[in-house]
Design a protein around this motif. Structure first.
Motif, mmCIF file in Angstrom:
data_model
loop_
_atom_site.group_PDB
_atom_site.id
_atom_site.type_symbol
_atom_site.label_atom_id
_atom_site.label_comp_id
_atom_site.label_asym_id
_atom_site.label_seq_id
_atom_site.Cartn_x
_atom_site.Cartn_y
_atom_site.Cartn_z
ATOM 1 N N ASN A 448 -1.801 -0.295 9.094
ATOM 2 C CA ASN A 448 -1.111 -0.032 7.827
ATOM 3 C C ASN A 448 0.404 0.037 8.036
ATOM 4 O O ASN A 448 1.175 -0.353 7.165
ATOM 5 N N ARG A 451 1.512 -3.399 7.921
ATOM 6 C CA ARG A 451 1.485 -3.900 6.539
ATOM 7 C C ARG A 451 2.714 -3.445 5.767
ATOM 8 O O ARG A 451 3.314 -4.227 5.011
ATOM 9 N N THR A 464 -5.537 -5.267 7.269
ATOM 10 C CA THR A 464 -5.555 -3.836 6.958
ATOM 11 C C THR A 464 -6.806 -3.470 6.174
ATOM 12 O O THR A 464 -7.441 -2.442 6.436
ATOM 13 N N TYR A 468 -9.672 -0.787 7.261
ATOM 14 C CA TYR A 468 -10.105 0.320 6.399
ATOM 15 C C TYR A 468 -11.629 0.301 6.243
ATOM 16 O O TYR A 468 -12.288 1.346 6.330
ATOM 17 N N GLU A 476 -9.581 3.249 0.125
ATOM 18 C CA GLU A 476 -8.297 2.776 0.637
ATOM 19 C C GLU A 476 -8.315 1.255 0.823
ATOM 20 O O GLU A 476 -7.319 0.572 0.555
ATOM 21 N N THR A 480 -5.884 -1.359 -1.226
ATOM 22 C CA THR A 480 -5.008 -2.287 -0.499
ATOM 23 C C THR A 480 -5.290 -3.727 -0.889
ATOM 24 O O THR A 480 -4.361 -4.519 -1.126
#
Length: 789
Positions: A448, A451, A464, A468, A476, A480
């Motif tokens: 993250n 990212r 990412t 997750y 999450e 994203t």
């Protein structure tokens, strides 16, 4: 929607029913389904046995039914309810019963079955329609598409040829006929058709025909090769390469590659090397051309000569990396080290981020890793430029990672980050190391971080999201992923990602849900003997036993299981849609003259359900379903909400409502059965395995050669056999996995893990107490089979 062409079977004056039928048919073709349905109902009141009207009603109901709500479900191939499908089926049967030879009714019935993608029945009714109305040649075209979809190639050749005879004025009809003969293995007939069209159009070609003509030339050459007429094929290719007119073949690259293959088959190595050198001039970055050159020169086993050839080629093609790299694939010892030093020097001086990817295949040799590290450390200790030093340390980190030394790999990547803390690739690789160390939460944080350094990078966003999901942080992950989706009508991008068929997302999503389901079921098992009173965390984190709401845990067990299955089934529906999408190309491809592309599409679709990705999903879904069978008593108790006698507080109920709202917000894809409650009830409680059987049929029917014997497909088959109670049959898959486990490398290591799990499951069956003599006998057979394996 297919357009129906009405052809009157006679010139007699039409009855009133026929006249009204024409009106209803016009309304149907104009998509005015409501008016068309009213018209056919009016006809059937006066003439209930009018078979064309009955068949037309089935077709109209397929598109419009007043009692069926509009479906917004995505990835559903047929959105009609079972009741509507049954009604349509009944109408078709009535139409056929009242007038089995009516070509209009048969044609409409064929259109109905084509719409619901039942191509076998569609082909049957097209055949009936044509046999009773041979003047409607359009029926042959549609019948041909159905036969192509069904791979009924012997029938296809006749149908295509008949259509060619009826419509000889179009080049695509010759092309489709030639392809039909080709697919049926009748290559001589296919060549004759190609020669016919060549003779007809040789003086009639226009500018727009250039691309199609070019494709036709290469296609004819492939037919000669399939017929094993290599000399004739070579002569034909040489003729085409010598042409200079504007209707020559423009894919000289393709012709030269075919010519090389033919020369190799005929043992003409000297001529072959000349062709390969021509290809190298056009593309010096194709590794196969270098290997082919060694083959032509017959120096495949001569290290010195190969090195000399590559040294010269490196001078001819200074911008190509391959002549410098290829010596590393066959040199050893000091020679390997000296050439590696020279090769790596160029990469390190230029600061190439992908330096490790360029040489990672060299790690197969036992002594190479140590030499690679020695060379890399030499440049690491002498490099002064900070950015170049960063990439060298990145390389060394990748080296240690490749060897499984995660501690030193982490040390080097941290050193690289300290030098240049602004490179996204470094944080991404650090996340990868942490993931393989089992530190999923830390890995997510690092990914993250990468990212956030570039919010417009879709690739980093995707990575990412995957991280997750691997950490079971579903909300999450969805938040994203939703940054790059269309969220006009929905709070998140989940539905949009299903609609655009993002299979990687759906797969990771389903696997995360499956893991959460197992966690919640284990938690329920622990709490079963206790008296919970309060609510659980929304994220599923364990609190003290007296603070956990067992009623919520039960709901979570059901939702995570159902949604996981729902996602897995969505992937198979998407792939089924991929398969069905080829239907429109059975004629369209030939209008564009893309012969080879069409042939490749047929081959690709035949292997569609053999792809490694489908193997992974097949294994996942069968493993999950077998887990539900293995734990059926526990799961049935978890799904029975009525057994929860503990009084729930207002806080408990409030938390349950909050959890449900969150689930609907982040996980809803389908409007009906949004939390997959009905799906779980059907599969777990009612033992309705129709969805599983459909998956099996997709793999078997569309791939008659059988499943690939990879770990995933074997594991999936093993678990499917256990679900069906075929324990002895499951031993066959276990035996094949055991063979894979005897090798070396990552595949063998994974096979050993799968083998251990297979053995555990069979031992659980063997050790289960039973008073049934049949079960006891089966347990003895399975035990004996395990001992033999």
């Amino acid at each position: 929607m297919a357009k129906f062409e009405f052809v009157s079977p006679s010139s007699s004056i039409m009855s009133e029913a026929d006249r009204l039928f024409r009106v209803a048919l016009t309304d149907y073709e104009s998509k005015n389904y409501k008016k068309a349905l009213a018209s056919v109902d009016k006809i059937l009141k006066k003439a209930p046995h009018h078979s064309p009207t009955i068949a037309l009603k089935a077709l109209i109901v397929c598109f419009y039914h007043p009692n069926q709500p509009e479906s917004k479900d995505v990835n559903a191939l047929v959105t009609l309810s079972e009741e509507t499908l049954a009604e349509c089926q009944s109408l078709i049967e009535r139409a056929s019963e009242y007038d089995p030879k009516n070509s209009i009714a048969a044609h409409l019935s064929a259109l109905y079955y084509r719409q619901i993608k039942d191509y076998a029945k569609a082909a049957h009714y097209y055949t009936v329609a044509y046999s009773n109305n041979p003047y409607n040649k359009a029926i042959l075209r549609d019948l041909s598409s159905c036969l192509s979809q069904l791979r009924k190639f012997p029938l296809l050749t006749k149908t295509r040829f008949d259509y060619l005879q009826a419509e000889p004025g179009y080049r695509q009809n010759y092309s489709t006929t030639a392809m039909a003969y080709d697919l049926n293995g009748e290559y001589e007939s296919a060549i004759k058709i190609c020669e016919q069209i060549e003779e007809i159009i040789k003086d009639k070609l226009i500018e727009e025909d250039m691309v199609e003509n070019s494709e036709a030339i290469i296609y004819k050459a492939t037919l000669y090769i399939k017929l094993e007429q290599y000399e004739k094929a070579l002569e034909y290719i040489d003729q085409q390469l010598d042409r200079t007119d504007k209707f020559r073949c423009y894919d000289t690259f393709g012709l030269l590659e075919m010519k090389y293959e033919l020369l190799m088959k005929l043992g003409k190595y000297n001529e072959g090397q000349l062709v390969i050198r021509q290809l190298l001039i056009k593309n010096p970055d194709n590794i196969d051309y270098y290997r082919d050159l060694f083959k032509c020169l017959q120096i495949e086993d001569n290290v010195d000569l190969k090195l000399k050839v590559l040294t010269k080629l490196a001078k001819f093609y200074p911008r190509s990396d391959l002549p410098k790299y290829l010596p590393l694939t066959f040199l050893k010892g000091e020679l390997f080290e000296s050439h590696l030093d020279a090769y790596m020097s160029g990469l390190f001086k230029r600061g190439v981020p992908s330096a490790f990817n360029a040489i990672k295949t060299l790690y197969k040799e036992k002594d190479h890793p140590q030499i690679i590290l020695k060379v890399a450390e030499k440049y690491e200790s002498s490099e002064k430029d900070p950015l170049n030093l960063t990439w060298i340390k990145y390389f060394v980190s990748q080296h240690y990672y490749r060897l499984g030394d995660y501690e030193n790999s982490m040390k080097k990547i941290n050193e690289a980050i300290q030098i240049t803390p602004t490179l996204i690739e470094l944080y991404m690789y650090k996340a990868r190391i942490l993931k393989h160390q089992g530190k999923l939460a830390d890995a997510v944080n690092e990914m993250n971080t990468a990212r956030l350094m570039d919010l417009q990078d879709r690739f980093v966003n995707t990575k990412t999201v995957k991280y997750y999901f691997r950490a079971n942080m579903i909300e999450e992950a969805i938040k994203t992923a939703s940054l790059f989706t269309k969220n006009d009508e929905e709070p998140t991008g989940v539905k949009d990602l299903h609609q655009v068929q993002a299979c990687w997302f759906i797969a990771e999503y389903a696997e995360a849900l499956a893991r959460l389901f197992k966690e919640k079921l284990s938690l329920f098992q622990e709490l079963e003997k206790k008296e919970p009173s309060a609510t659980a965390n929304d994220d599923g984190g364990n609190q003290d036993d007296d603070e956990i709401n067992i009623h919520l845990i039960k709901k979570q067990v059901s939702a995570y299981l159902g949604l996981s299955l729902q996602r897995f089934f969505s992937i198979f529906s998407i792939y089924e849609e991929y398969y069905d999408d080829q239907f429109d190309f059975h004629f369209y491809a030939f209008r564009k003259g893309t012969f080879r592309a069409y042939h490749e599409t047929i081959q690709w679709s035949d292997e569609l359900f053999h792809q490694p990705f489908i193997g992974r999903i097949y294994s996942d879904v069968m493993t999950l379903l077998q887990y539900t069978v293995e734990n059926k008593d526990l799961l049935e108790r978890a799904l029975d909400l009525s057994t929860t006698t503990t009084r729930r507080s207002k806080k408990d109920k409030k938390d349950e409502i909050k959890w449900k709202e969150s689930m609907l917000k982040y996980n809803k894809v389908y409007d009906s059965d949004s939390l997959a409650t009905q799906l779980v009830e059907n599969i777990v409680l009612k033992k309705d395995y129709s969805r599983i059987e459909k998956i099996e049929n997709l793999i078997k029917v569309q791939n008659p050669s059988g499943k690939p014997e990879t770990i995933d497909f074997l594991n999936g088959q093993f678990n499917y056999d256990l679900i069906e109670g075929r324990y002895v049959v499951a031993l066959a898959s276990l035996r094949k996995v055991k063979e894979l486990a005897r090798g070396e490398g990552p595949t063998a290591e994974r096979a050993k893990l799968v083998l251990d799990e297979m053995t555990r499951k069979l031992h659980k069956f063997i050790d289960a107490p039973s008073d049934d003599p049949k079960i006891q006998s089966l347990q003895k057979i399975v035990k004996l089979g395990l001992m033999r394996n």
